[in-house]
Design a protein around this motif. Structure first.
Motif, PDB file in Angstrom:
ATOM      1  N   GLY A  89      57.890  10.850  61.325  1.00 51.85           N
ATOM      2  CA  GLY A  89      57.203  10.229  60.202  1.00 51.85           C
ATOM      3  C   GLY A  89      58.194   9.412  59.391  1.00 51.85           C
ATOM      4  O   GLY A  89      59.379   9.696  59.392  1.00 51.85           O
ATOM      5  N   LEU A  90      57.711   8.382  58.741  1.00 49.95           N
ATOM      6  CA  LEU A  90      58.563   7.528  57.918  1.00 49.95           C
ATOM      7  C   LEU A  90      58.077   7.547  56.482  1.00 49.95           C
ATOM      8  O   LEU A  90      56.900   7.797  56.212  1.00 49.95           O
ATOM      9  N   MET A  91      58.989   7.267  55.560  1.00 51.33           N
ATOM     10  CA  MET A  91      58.583   7.214  54.160  1.00 51.33           C
ATOM     11  C   MET A  91      59.361   6.118  53.440  1.00 51.33           C
ATOM     12  O   MET A  91      60.443   5.710  53.863  1.00 51.33           O
ATOM     13  N   ALA A  92      58.781   5.634  52.364  1.00 51.22           N
ATOM     14  CA  ALA A  92      59.453   4.708  51.452  1.00 51.22           C
ATOM     15  C   ALA A  92      59.342   5.294  50.060  1.00 51.22           C
ATOM     16  O   ALA A  92      58.250   5.632  49.604  1.00 51.22           O
ATOM     17  N   LEU A  93      60.460   5.459  49.404  1.00 53.69           N
ATOM     18  CA  LEU A  93      60.488   6.037  48.065  1.00 53.69           C
ATOM     19  C   LEU A  93      60.960   4.981  47.088  1.00 53.69           C
ATOM     20  O   LEU A  93      62.050   4.439  47.217  1.00 53.69           O
ATOM     21  N   ALA A 164      67.533  -4.603  40.432  1.00 53.76           N
ATOM     22  CA  ALA A 164      67.984  -4.318  39.059  1.00 53.76           C
ATOM     23  C   ALA A 164      67.837  -2.823  38.756  1.00 53.76           C
ATOM     24  O   ALA A 164      68.625  -2.028  39.228  1.00 53.76           O
ATOM     25  N   ASP A 165      66.796  -2.435  37.977  1.00 52.61           N
ATOM     26  CA  ASP A 165      66.621  -1.020  37.626  1.00 52.61           C
ATOM     27  C   ASP A 165      65.847  -0.231  38.678  1.00 52.61           C
ATOM     28  O   ASP A 165      65.676   0.977  38.539  1.00 52.61           O
ATOM     29  N   ASP A 166      65.329  -0.907  39.686  1.00 39.61           N
ATOM     30  CA  ASP A 166      64.506  -0.244  40.691  1.00 39.61           C
ATOM     31  C   ASP A 166      65.224  -0.164  42.029  1.00 39.61           C
ATOM     32  O   ASP A 166      66.097  -0.976  42.337  1.00 39.61           O
ATOM     33  N   CYS A 167      64.816   0.810  42.833  1.00 35.48           N
ATOM     34  CA  CYS A 167      65.375   0.973  44.174  1.00 35.48           C
ATOM     35  C   CYS A 167      64.279   1.451  45.106  1.00 35.48           C
ATOM     36  O   CYS A 167      63.451   2.298  44.733  1.00 35.48           O
ATOM     37  N   ILE A 168      64.231   0.881  46.302  1.00 35.30           N
ATOM     38  CA  ILE A 168      63.345   1.384  47.356  1.00 35.30           C
ATOM     39  C   ILE A 168      64.225   1.934  48.467  1.00 35.30           C
ATOM     40  O   ILE A 168      65.103   1.237  48.981  1.00 35.30           O
ATOM     41  N   LEU A 169      63.993   3.184  48.811  1.00 38.11           N
ATOM     42  CA  LEU A 169      64.762   3.838  49.863  1.00 38.11           C
ATOM     43  C   LEU A 169      63.845   4.099  51.053  1.00 38.11           C
ATOM     44  O   LEU A 169      62.722   4.602  50.883  1.00 38.11           O
ATOM     45  N   PHE A 170      64.290   3.730  52.256  1.00 41.91           N
ATOM     46  CA  PHE A 170      63.515   3.933  53.468  1.00 41.91           C
ATOM     47  C   PHE A 170      64.196   4.999  54.328  1.00 41.91           C
ATOM     48  O   PHE A 170      65.424   5.016  54.450  1.00 41.91           O
ATOM     49  N   GLY A 171      63.410   5.879  54.913  1.00 42.51           N
ATOM     50  CA  GLY A 171      64.008   6.909  55.745  1.00 42.51           C
ATOM     51  C   GLY A 171      62.978   7.772  56.435  1.00 42.51           C
ATOM     52  O   GLY A 171      61.767   7.565  56.302  1.00 42.51           O
ATOM     53  N   GLU A 172      63.460   8.761  57.196  1.00 44.08           N
ATOM     54  CA  GLU A 172      62.580   9.721  57.856  1.00 44.08           C
ATOM     55  C   GLU A 172      61.961  10.659  56.838  1.00 44.08           C
ATOM     56  O   GLU A 172      62.620  11.080  55.896  1.00 44.08           O
ATOM     57  N   GLY A 193      75.069  10.104  33.987  1.00 44.45           N
ATOM     58  CA  GLY A 193      74.082  10.220  32.913  1.00 44.45           C
ATOM     59  C   GLY A 193      72.838   9.401  33.168  1.00 44.45           C
ATOM     60  O   GLY A 193      71.902   9.403  32.385  1.00 44.45           O
ATOM     61  N   GLN A 194      72.796   8.662  34.279  1.00 43.85           N
ATOM     62  CA  GLN A 194      71.647   7.822  34.606  1.00 43.85           C
ATOM     63  C   GLN A 194      70.653   8.610  35.444  1.00 43.85           C
ATOM     64  O   GLN A 194      70.998   9.136  36.497  1.00 43.85           O
ATOM     65  N   CYS A 195      69.422   8.700  34.963  1.00 39.74           N
ATOM     66  CA  CYS A 195      68.422   9.514  35.664  1.00 39.74           C
ATOM     67  C   CYS A 195      67.213   8.661  36.044  1.00 39.74           C
ATOM     68  O   CYS A 195      67.042   7.539  35.588  1.00 39.74           O
ATOM     69  N   ILE A 196      66.354   9.234  36.871  1.00 37.73           N
ATOM     70  CA  ILE A 196      65.185   8.531  37.386  1.00 37.73           C
ATOM     71  C   ILE A 196      64.027   8.622  36.400  1.00 37.73           C
ATOM     72  O   ILE A 196      63.787   9.663  35.802  1.00 37.73           O
ATOM     73  N   ASN A 197      63.313   7.531  36.239  1.00 34.06           N
ATOM     74  CA  ASN A 197      62.091   7.513  35.452  1.00 34.06           C
ATOM     75  C   ASN A 197      60.925   7.858  36.381  1.00 34.06           C
ATOM     76  O   ASN A 197      60.429   7.008  37.111  1.00 34.06           O
ATOM     77  N   PHE A 198      60.516   9.117  36.384  1.00 35.33           N
ATOM     78  CA  PHE A 198      59.488   9.569  37.321  1.00 35.33           C
ATOM     79  C   PHE A 198      58.118   8.973  37.029  1.00 35.33           C
ATOM     80  O   PHE A 198      57.256   8.897  37.906  1.00 35.33           O
ATOM     81  N   ASP A 199      57.890   8.520  35.781  1.00 37.24           N
ATOM     82  CA  ASP A 199      56.613   7.903  35.434  1.00 37.24           C
ATOM     83  C   ASP A 199      56.427   6.570  36.143  1.00 37.24           C
ATOM     84  O   ASP A 199      55.314   6.089  36.300  1.00 37.24           O
ATOM     85  N   LYS A 200      57.537   5.946  36.565  1.00 36.49           N
ATOM     86  CA  LYS A 200      57.464   4.638  37.228  1.00 36.49           C
ATOM     87  C   LYS A 200      57.905   4.702  38.672  1.00 36.49           C
ATOM     88  O   LYS A 200      58.279   3.687  39.250  1.00 36.49           O
ATOM     89  N   SER A 201      57.895   5.889  39.256  1.00 40.93           N
ATOM     90  CA  SER A 201      58.334   6.071  40.635  1.00 40.93           C
ATOM     91  C   SER A 201      57.175   6.461  41.528  1.00 40.93           C
ATOM     92  O   SER A 201      56.179   7.029  41.063  1.00 40.93           O
ATOM     93  N   ILE A 202      57.278   6.166  42.829  1.00 37.79           N
ATOM     94  CA  ILE A 202      56.196   6.464  43.754  1.00 37.79           C
ATOM     95  C   ILE A 202      56.759   6.668  45.141  1.00 37.79           C
ATOM     96  O   ILE A 202      57.820   6.125  45.478  1.00 37.79           O
ATOM     97  N   VAL A 203      56.072   7.488  45.939  1.00 38.19           N
ATOM     98  CA  VAL A 203      56.495   7.696  47.333  1.00 38.19           C
ATOM     99  C   VAL A 203      55.340   7.266  48.245  1.00 38.19           C
ATOM    100  O   VAL A 203      54.164   7.487  47.925  1.00 38.19           O
ATOM    101  N   PHE A 204      55.674   6.600  49.354  1.00 37.33           N
ATOM    102  CA  PHE A 204      54.677   6.113  50.298  1.00 37.33           C
ATOM    103  C   PHE A 204      55.032   6.599  51.683  1.00 37.33           C
ATOM    104  O   PHE A 204      56.169   6.463  52.127  1.00 37.33           O
ATOM    105  N   PHE A 205      54.067   7.210  52.374  1.00 39.89           N
ATOM    106  CA  PHE A 205      54.278   7.726  53.730  1.00 39.89           C
ATOM    107  C   PHE A 205      53.525   6.889  54.745  1.00 39.89           C
ATOM    108  O   PHE A 205      52.407   6.472  54.476  1.00 39.89           O
TER     109      PHE A 205
END
Length: 205
Positions: A89-93, A164-172, A193-205
């Motif tokens: 399976g693949l995912m994009a975060l 910039a402030d966003d990142c898309i990670l692809f992986g298994e 000290g830099q953390c993720i804003n979970f309100d603006k994050s999403i995972v796609f399978f």
């Protein structure tokens, strides 16, 4: 430098009825002399920025277009959508960093620049610009008490894209991979000290 680096912050509402700090857009009003100094630093840094910033980061570096990564992301997600078989399976975060969270007055930025090979005099100059800043917030035309901040300010096999402030990670899509990623992000947060804003994050399978 302290007197040159006093900055007024004006909060501009982004909504009709703002209810929290995220409903405002902060505008920083700093002194002209400091703008000149910081612009000179930025212009010199621009000459080597492409050597310091990951090639997958489409922002900040002259000649790179954020639209390139947007097109790549759509192509990869389209490939995900066409996948009908296989044992993996693949995912994009997609996550976005909480803005203004790096410990500017700490050692993270200083150590990163030193690790990248910048001269001590250059690092000291940049840290002087960062560490001497003080703010006061203007509310209804009245200037508030001055304070110092403790926080300030990632054919071809593509594992990640940076916006910039966003990142898309692809992986298994595996439990082991997700746990490893979570541990890496936690370690990075502890260091910077830099953390993720979970309100603006999403995972796609």
């Amino acid at each position: 430098m302290d007197n040159l680096n006093v900055t007024n912050i004006v909060l501009i509402p982004k909504t009709q009825n703002p209810i929290n700090m995220t409903s405002f857009r902060p505008i920083s009003l700093c002194k002209v002399i400091y703008k000149v100094v910081s612009k000179m630093v930025a212009n010199h840094l621009q000459m080597v920025l492409d050597l310091c910033i990951d090639s997958f980061q489409s922002a900040f570096v002259l000649g790179r277009l954020i639209s390139d990564n947007i097109l790549l992301a759509y192509e990869i997600l389209h490939t995900f959508g066409q996948k009908r078989g296989g044992s993996k399976g693949l995912m994009a975060l997609n996550w976005t960093w909480v803005k203004l969270t790096i410990e500017w007055n700490g050692v993270f930025v200083q150590e990163m620049m030193t690790k990248m090979g910048f001269a001590k005099t250059w690092v000291d100059m940049v840290m002087e610009c960062i560490s001497t800043v003080s703010y006061s917030v203007s509310i209804n035309g009245l200037r508030g008490e001055k304070f110092r901040p403790i926080r300030g300010l990632s054919g071809l096999s593509i594992s990640h894209l940076l916006f910039a402030d966003d990142c898309i990670l692809f992986g298994e899509a595996t439990t082991r991979g997700v746990i490893a990623l979570k541990n890496i992000l936690k370690e990075y947060e502890d260091c910077s000290g830099q953390c993720i804003n979970f309100d603006k994050s999403i995972v796609f399978f």
